[in-house]
Design a protein around this motif. Structure first.
Motif, PDB file in Angstrom:
ATOM      1  N   LYS A  52       0.836  -1.191   0.000  1.00 44.71           N
ATOM      2  CA  LYS A  52       0.000   0.000   0.000  1.00 44.71           C
ATOM      3  C   LYS A  52       0.878   1.250   0.000  1.00 44.71           C
ATOM      4  O   LYS A  52       1.933   1.275   0.642  1.00 44.71           O
ATOM      5  CB  LYS A  52      -0.922   0.002   1.219  1.00 44.71           C
ATOM      6  CG  LYS A  52      -1.917  -1.146   1.225  1.00 44.71           C
ATOM      7  CD  LYS A  52      -2.725  -1.197   2.507  1.00 44.71           C
ATOM      8  CE  LYS A  52      -3.722  -2.357   2.466  1.00 44.71           C
ATOM      9  NZ  LYS A  52      -4.511  -2.485   3.713  1.00 44.71           N
ATOM     10  N   PHE A  53       0.440   2.260  -0.693  1.00 44.35           N
ATOM     11  CA  PHE A  53       1.165   3.537  -0.733  1.00 44.35           C
ATOM     12  C   PHE A  53       0.724   4.377   0.470  1.00 44.35           C
ATOM     13  O   PHE A  53      -0.005   5.368   0.338  1.00 44.35           O
ATOM     14  CB  PHE A  53       0.882   4.285  -2.030  1.00 44.35           C
ATOM     15  CG  PHE A  53       1.486   3.664  -3.260  1.00 44.35           C
ATOM     16  CD1 PHE A  53       2.423   2.640  -3.169  1.00 44.35           C
ATOM     17  CD2 PHE A  53       1.124   4.111  -4.520  1.00 44.35           C
ATOM     18  CE1 PHE A  53       2.974   2.068  -4.309  1.00 44.35           C
ATOM     19  CE2 PHE A  53       1.677   3.553  -5.666  1.00 44.35           C
ATOM     20  CZ  PHE A  53       2.604   2.522  -5.555  1.00 44.35           C
ATOM     21  N   MET A  60       6.793   0.094  -8.977  1.00 39.92           N
ATOM     22  CA  MET A  60       5.991   0.406  -7.797  1.00 39.92           C
ATOM     23  C   MET A  60       4.589  -0.162  -7.999  1.00 39.92           C
ATOM     24  O   MET A  60       3.812   0.337  -8.810  1.00 39.92           O
ATOM     25  CB  MET A  60       5.930   1.918  -7.583  1.00 39.92           C
ATOM     26  CG  MET A  60       7.287   2.606  -7.482  1.00 39.92           C
ATOM     27  SD  MET A  60       8.156   2.242  -5.938  1.00 39.92           S
ATOM     28  CE  MET A  60       7.174   3.158  -4.741  1.00 39.92           C
ATOM     29  N   SER A  95      -1.408   1.091  -4.502  1.00 42.72           N
ATOM     30  CA  SER A  95      -2.138   2.346  -4.558  1.00 42.72           C
ATOM     31  C   SER A  95      -2.341   2.806  -3.121  1.00 42.72           C
ATOM     32  O   SER A  95      -2.039   2.088  -2.176  1.00 42.72           O
ATOM     33  CB  SER A  95      -3.490   2.167  -5.266  1.00 42.72           C
ATOM     34  OG  SER A  95      -4.303   1.234  -4.563  1.00 42.72           O
ATOM     35  N   GLU A 152      -0.117   8.093  -3.472  1.00 43.30           N
ATOM     36  CA  GLU A 152       0.182   7.838  -4.884  1.00 43.30           C
ATOM     37  C   GLU A 152       0.470   9.113  -5.672  1.00 43.30           C
ATOM     38  O   GLU A 152       1.478   9.198  -6.397  1.00 43.30           O
ATOM     39  CB  GLU A 152      -0.963   7.076  -5.550  1.00 43.30           C
ATOM     40  CG  GLU A 152      -0.663   6.739  -7.000  1.00 43.30           C
ATOM     41  CD  GLU A 152      -1.656   5.760  -7.595  1.00 43.30           C
ATOM     42  OE1 GLU A 152      -1.512   5.466  -8.801  1.00 43.30           O
ATOM     43  OE2 GLU A 152      -2.557   5.287  -6.875  1.00 43.30           O
ATOM     44  N   LEU A 180       3.785  10.574  -4.673  1.00 40.86           N
ATOM     45  CA  LEU A 180       4.912   9.757  -5.136  1.00 40.86           C
ATOM     46  C   LEU A 180       5.199  10.016  -6.610  1.00 40.86           C
ATOM     47  O   LEU A 180       6.371  10.076  -7.022  1.00 40.86           O
ATOM     48  CB  LEU A 180       4.619   8.274  -4.908  1.00 40.86           C
ATOM     49  CG  LEU A 180       4.575   7.804  -3.451  1.00 40.86           C
ATOM     50  CD1 LEU A 180       4.079   6.370  -3.374  1.00 40.86           C
ATOM     51  CD2 LEU A 180       5.947   7.931  -2.795  1.00 40.86           C
ATOM     52  N   ARG A 181       4.169  10.160  -7.399  1.00 40.09           N
ATOM     53  CA  ARG A 181       4.371  10.449  -8.821  1.00 40.09           C
ATOM     54  C   ARG A 181       5.048  11.808  -9.004  1.00 40.09           C
ATOM     55  O   ARG A 181       5.939  11.964  -9.848  1.00 40.09           O
ATOM     56  CB  ARG A 181       3.038  10.400  -9.560  1.00 40.09           C
ATOM     57  CG  ARG A 181       2.464   8.982  -9.690  1.00 40.09           C
ATOM     58  CD  ARG A 181       1.117   9.008 -10.400  1.00 40.09           C
ATOM     59  NE  ARG A 181       0.551   7.675 -10.534  1.00 40.09           N
ATOM     60  CZ  ARG A 181       0.785   6.839 -11.543  1.00 40.09           C
ATOM     61  NH1 ARG A 181       1.605   7.215 -12.514  1.00 40.09           N
ATOM     62  NH2 ARG A 181       0.223   5.642 -11.594  1.00 40.09           N
ATOM     63  N   PHE A 193       4.929   3.035 -12.317  1.00 34.60           N
ATOM     64  CA  PHE A 193       3.826   2.889 -11.375  1.00 34.60           C
ATOM     65  C   PHE A 193       2.781   1.980 -12.025  1.00 34.60           C
ATOM     66  O   PHE A 193       2.177   2.334 -13.037  1.00 34.60           O
ATOM     67  CB  PHE A 193       3.223   4.246 -11.033  1.00 34.60           C
ATOM     68  CG  PHE A 193       4.085   5.081 -10.125  1.00 34.60           C
ATOM     69  CD1 PHE A 193       3.974   4.962  -8.746  1.00 34.60           C
ATOM     70  CD2 PHE A 193       5.012   5.976 -10.651  1.00 34.60           C
ATOM     71  CE1 PHE A 193       4.775   5.728  -7.906  1.00 34.60           C
ATOM     72  CE2 PHE A 193       5.806   6.742  -9.824  1.00 34.60           C
ATOM     73  CZ  PHE A 193       5.686   6.623  -8.437  1.00 34.60           C
ATOM     74  N   GLY A 238       0.079   0.388 -10.354  1.00 36.58           N
ATOM     75  CA  GLY A 238      -1.251   0.414  -9.773  1.00 36.58           C
ATOM     76  C   GLY A 238      -1.526  -0.817  -8.923  1.00 36.58           C
ATOM     77  O   GLY A 238      -0.654  -1.663  -8.703  1.00 36.58           O
TER      78      GLY A 238
END
Length: 393
Positions: A223-224, A251, A254, A258, A261-262, A275, A277
């Motif tokens: 989990k993010f 990565m 979610s 998120e 992080l992006r 990423f 998902g």
């Protein structure tokens, strides 16, 4: 005659359901799972993932599953007084169970179930995740020993998920003779079989992750959330990337972090990050198999079952030493490295030799597979049998 054991959970859990089926297949144990809610079957908001989650594996096969009255109206547990379920009292008292296993002591319905079992003389075992390294407020720390000591004193014993968890129970006054090892395990057989890819299948899996070359993949799959500290991994990756180290960072997951992080990946000029998902259970093994190194930089983490999954796929492990599984599953220099949570330079240096040395990764990956092969449902069955023998003989 088989011993009837009831397990109480808030809802069907992807990690526990296969365990219940495995235990129920034994000739001497009959498993019934009592669930307070069915939200993980019908699909519901997972606060950690920040999205609707409906697991894609059968979580009711191989054992008896019973849903406590009102289960369809209950969502995810959210605090001590959530999932109010008065019917659990009669369910436990009238079920004719020889033993009760409760996963944790919240929400309050768990305590009601424990009281119901004690009222009819049914032995109760606790199986929780906590350990002494987890952050707690000074007040909670001061109150925990006398309160937990009195609470555990009423139970038949504790089913420890690992070394750190067992140390917690001992610190709370549970005698060693009443602590039984029932390790936190995943469905090793499924993850091992599903992560056995041919060379062509592995190449295809890597391409599906946006990787077309042979550079190693460093994988984060969780989990993010802030507790998982995925931003630390991005910062470590940026240091390695700037030094000319060739690798890909994948990565998977979610959650609340998120978007941040992006943005961070963009600001760090991380051109080698993907990423992916949220990924459901049936698709996870192929992602592990396509990867080369697994990283979990969490702080304040009770266990980290993704580590078990990654080890089934022969991955070397880099994780923070505070994670509950670290003492049992990661042996520094053998199948991975540990570092202190939040220490980005230490995380960077733990990754550097693994990224650079394919032979080292392969040796450590094989070591991971050997270690996890002995941390399985079979050991859970042995521990549960020992616990039951302590109250039925």
């Amino acid at each position: 005659m088989a011993i009837r054991v009831a397990f109480i959970n808030t809802h069907p859990i992807q990690y526990f359901a296969p365990l219940y089926a495995y235990l129920n297949a034994a000739d001497d144990i009959s498993v019934t799972a009592l669930y307070l809610s069915d939200y993980s079957l019908r699909g519901g908001l997972d606060p950690g993932f920040g999205r609707e989650v409906k697991w894609d594996i059968d979580m009711l096969a191989g054992y008896e599953a019973r849903f406590v009255e009102g289960a369809p109206a209950r969502s995810a547990a959210d605090g001590f007084l959530s999932m109010v379920a008065p019917a659990i009292w009669d369910e436990v008292r009238s079920g004719g169970y020889d033993a009760l296993v409760v996963h944790g002591h919240t929400p309050a319905a768990m305590l009601v179930a424990i009281a119901a079992a004690i009222s009819v003389g049914t032995p109760v075992f606790i199986r929780g995740e906590t350990h002494l390294g987890l952050e707690r407020s000074p007040l909670k720390t001061a109150l925990r020993r006398p309160l937990m000591g009195a609470f555990y004193g009423r139970l038949a014993g504790a089913l420890a998920i690992g070394t750190a968890n067992a140390a917690f129970y001992r610190a709370m006054g549970v005698p060693g003779a009443r602590i039984f090892s029932v390790p936190y395990a995943v469905d090793n057989a499924r993850f091992m079989a599903a992560s056995q890819l041919t060379k062509a299948e592995r190449a295809a899996a890597r391409r599906s992750l946006g990787v077309a070359d042979a550079a190693p993949i460093v994988l984060f799959a969780a989990k993010f959330t802030r507790r998982k500290r995925p931003d630390d991994l991005l910062r470590a990756a940026a240091i390695l990337h700037r030094s000319g180290t060739a690798f890909h960072l994948v990565m998977v997951g979610s959650g609340e972090m998120e978007a941040a992080l992006r943005v961070l990946a963009h600001d760090l000029a991380l051109e080698n990050v993907r990423f992916v998902g949220f990924v459901n259970q049936n698709d996870l093994p192929a992602i592990y198999a396509a990867s080369d190194i697994f990283v979990l930089p969490s702080g304040n983490e009770p266990w980290g079952l993704a580590v078990n999954e990654a080890m089934c796929a022969r991955l070397p492990i880099v994780l923070s030493e505070e994670i509950g599984c670290a003492p049992d599953l990661v042996r520094g220099g053998a199948n991975g490295q540990t570092f202190r949570a939040g220490d980005v330079p230490a995380l960077t240096e733990a990754l550097r030799p693994l990224i650079a040395d394919r032979a080292l990764r392969e040796r450590m990956g094989e070591s991971s597979r050997r270690i996890i092969a002995r941390w399985s449902y079979a050991e859970c069955l042995d521990g549960l049998r020992a616990a039951l023998a302590s109250v039925t003989h």
